[in-house]
Design a protein around this motif. Structure first.
Motif, PDB file in Angstrom:
ATOM      1  N   SER A 160       0.997  -1.133   0.154  1.00 29.31           N
ATOM      2  CA  SER A 160       0.009   0.031  -0.058  1.00 29.31           C
ATOM      3  C   SER A 160       0.802   1.374   0.157  1.00 29.31           C
ATOM      4  N   ILE A 161       2.050   1.130   0.733  1.00 31.50           N
ATOM      5  CA  ILE A 161       2.870   2.572   0.858  1.00 31.50           C
ATOM      6  C   ILE A 161       3.567   2.732  -0.529  1.00 31.50           C
ATOM      7  N   PHE A 162       3.909   1.325  -1.144  1.00 27.73           N
ATOM      8  CA  PHE A 162       4.536   1.622  -2.432  1.00 27.73           C
ATOM      9  C   PHE A 162       3.461   1.925  -3.511  1.00 27.73           C
ATOM     10  N   TYR A 163       2.295   1.780  -3.370  1.00 29.41           N
ATOM     11  CA  TYR A 163       1.235   2.292  -4.151  1.00 29.41           C
ATOM     12  C   TYR A 163       1.118   3.706  -4.124  1.00 29.41           C
ATOM     13  N   MET A 164       1.482   4.158  -2.756  1.00 27.12           N
ATOM     14  CA  MET A 164       1.252   5.895  -2.681  1.00 27.12           C
ATOM     15  C   MET A 164       2.486   6.297  -3.479  1.00 27.12           C
TER      16      MET A 164
END
Ligand code: GLN
Length: 530
Positions: A160-164
């Protein structure tokens, strides 16, 4: 392929590393690399069709909208197709870390070529971005997966952080590249420096190259934090496995070379010059032929147990849903950009902005709304059985976006520009759709398919985006037809843009109904024990 590789020893150490928002430091390296890579991709995409359709005197390529749509469609379709090869190459030969590095370099070279003036450098630039993205995109997510051991519970939130990171890059890029390429204020600055303002487009593409350069610099400087994650090819290959992989590479390369040679022979012997429409036709055959052959093989292969085969049928249904979803969604860079540029009032509170800035909206909304959706999905369990429903909701929302835009098309029919509210509402629906479908898409495909074809499923997911993007460009290809005006009456001659948007909305809504009807039988298939 990427997500499925067994964790390597470094992941054990990474478990105690919490230096980046509670995650391993290596995640920061990948976060910023992908942020800058997406910055370069979306910065370029924001101005791509506008550059192609702008008259040559104004620095563009002077393409018709139909030709620009074909070029955009082929290009973006290949951008999502090549990762299938890139993942395989990294698995067998390069290792993911090296694939990301090489990919980033090739992407940067691509944007530099785009920043130069000329049609040949333009195509060479697009080809480089395609190849580089094929190497970088699947493998960078693969390394994210390898930062965590199988039991590490931070894995999902790591993604999810990576998707940010992806969306921060995607949101900021059109603002920078679009401003440089299109804004009259930058053009007058160029003029005051003695530079022809028609060159502004090249500054936009150049900024994309600079972005990729920052990403690479950062990747090289902080790469040591990745440890062994993705450092070497996935399976420690035996001499036999290596020989087999090399043989596959040889045969694959020979097939590609033969196909290209065949196409060139056809092109040179053709009595009429080859048009972009011809290329579009050939690509359609190649793409759908290979996808059809692939699924025919997948569904009929004798290797599956009956339950596995039934689940692969579900994967096929999800594949079709995904194609429809992305076919609507990926029109952001084509149809919706044409609409933004020609039919929308690009100003708020009296302050005007570049039409390419609209391409920031989706990513910005995703950054803002992702936590809310993550919370909603965490509340709803029964993950696998709900994936069809989430697909249906996602497709419903992208369709709804176009249904809303019918209002904008009608409002702008008389020559007056439509309120920005129409396009904003459309993008809002598309972002909601993305947050429903995208996070669940790949994971449900990989969970449904047998363990031994996990890598192939990552490929299937990318191929669905590729097919979808290509289908969407066919809609953009007829945009101009639908905006033709009868010179005598002033009324729309091509049916009006509203009709085109109605067709897109209708297609998506029909698919929503199909997915909703199939949800129950599919759930039964998934639940069946054998
Ligand atoms: N915006 C996301 C990305 O660029 C997803 C786009 C897509 O999968 N079509 O990675």
């Amino acid at each position: 392929m990427a997500h499925t590789n067994a964790p390597q020893p470094s992941t054990i150490a990474a478990q105690s590393d919490r230096s980046f928002f509670g995650h391993p430091r290596g995640l920061a390296t990948l976060f910023f690399t992908e942020m800058w890579e997406r910055f370069s991709y979306y910065g370029m995409r924001a101005i791509l069709v506008l550059f192609m359709t702008t008259a040559t005197v104004d620095g563009g390529l002077g393409f018709t909208k139909a030709d620009a749509a074909i070029t955009y469609g082929l290009y973006t379709s290949l951008v999502f197709l090549l990762p299938v090869l890139g993942g395989w190459l990294a698995d067998k030969f390069l290792g993911m870390q090296r694939a990301v590095l090489y990919g980033g370099i090739v992407i940067m070279i691509g944007h530099i070529l785009l920043a130069m003036h000329g049609v040949a450098t333009f195509y060479a630039g697009l080809a480089s971005v395609v190849i580089g993205t094929g190497l970088l995109k699947p493998n960078i997510s693969g390394i994210v997966g390898q930062l965590y051991s199988e039991e590490d519970r931070r894995r999902d939130s790591g993604f999810s952080i990576f998707y940010m990171g992806i969306n921060l890059g995607a949101c900021s890029a059109p603002l920078v590249c679009g401003w440089l390429a299109q804004d009259p204020r930058f053009r007058s600055m160029l003029q005051s420096w003695g530079i022809d303002p028609a060159n502004s487009w090249h500054f936009g593409f150049g900024a994309a190259a600079v972005g990729m350069f920052f990403g690479l610099l950062q990747y090289v400087i902080t790469g040591r934090h990745l440890g062994n994650a993705g450092r070497s090819p996935a399976v420690e290959p035996t001499a036999e496995a290596r020989a087999k992989a090399r043989q596959t590479l040889g045969i694959g390369t020979a097939v590609i070379v033969l196909v290209i040679a065949g196409l060139l022979t056809w092109a040179f012997n053709k009595s009429e010059p080859v048009t972009k429409a011809d290329v579009n036709g050939v690509y359609t055959w190649i793409l759908f032929g290979s996808v059809g052959a692939f699924f025919a093989w997948l569904l009929t292969s004798a290797a599956w147990k009956p339950l596995e085969r039934r689940r692969l049928v579900v994967v096929f249904v999800l594949f079709l849903g995904s194609c429809v979803f992305w076919s609507v969604f990926e029109q952001a860079g084509s149809t919706l950009t044409f609409f933004a540029d020609e039919r929308t009032r690009n100003s708020i509170f009296g302050w005007s902005f570049a039409s390419s800035w609209w391409q920031s909206v989706n990513a910005g909304l995703v950054v803002l709304c992702a936590p809310l959706f993550a919370w909603i999905w965490a509340k709803l369990d029964n993950f696998d059985r709900s994936s069809m429903i989430r697909f249906a909701i996602g497709i419903f929302f992208v369709g709804l976006g176009f249904a809303i835009l019918i209002g904008g098309a009608l409002a702008s029919e008389g020559g007056e520009r439509a309120s920005p509210g129409w396009l904003f509402s459309c993008y809002l629906c598309h972002s909601i759709g993305e947050l429903c479908l995208s996070p669940v898409g790949l994971s449900s495909m990989t969970r449904l398919a047998p363990q031994r074809v996990q890598g192939t499923m990552l490929g299937v997911w990318f191929v669905s985006i590729s097919v979808g993007t290509f289908l969407g460009s066919q809609v953009a290809g007829v945009y101009e037809e639908f905006t033709k005006v009868n010179l005598d009456t002033g009324a729309p001659a091509g049916g009006g843009l509203a009709d085109l948007f109605k067709a897109v909305a209708f297609g998506a809504l029909a698919m929503t109904v199909i997915m909703a009807i199939l949800a129950r039988p599919v759930a039964k298939l998934i639940d069946a024990k054998k």
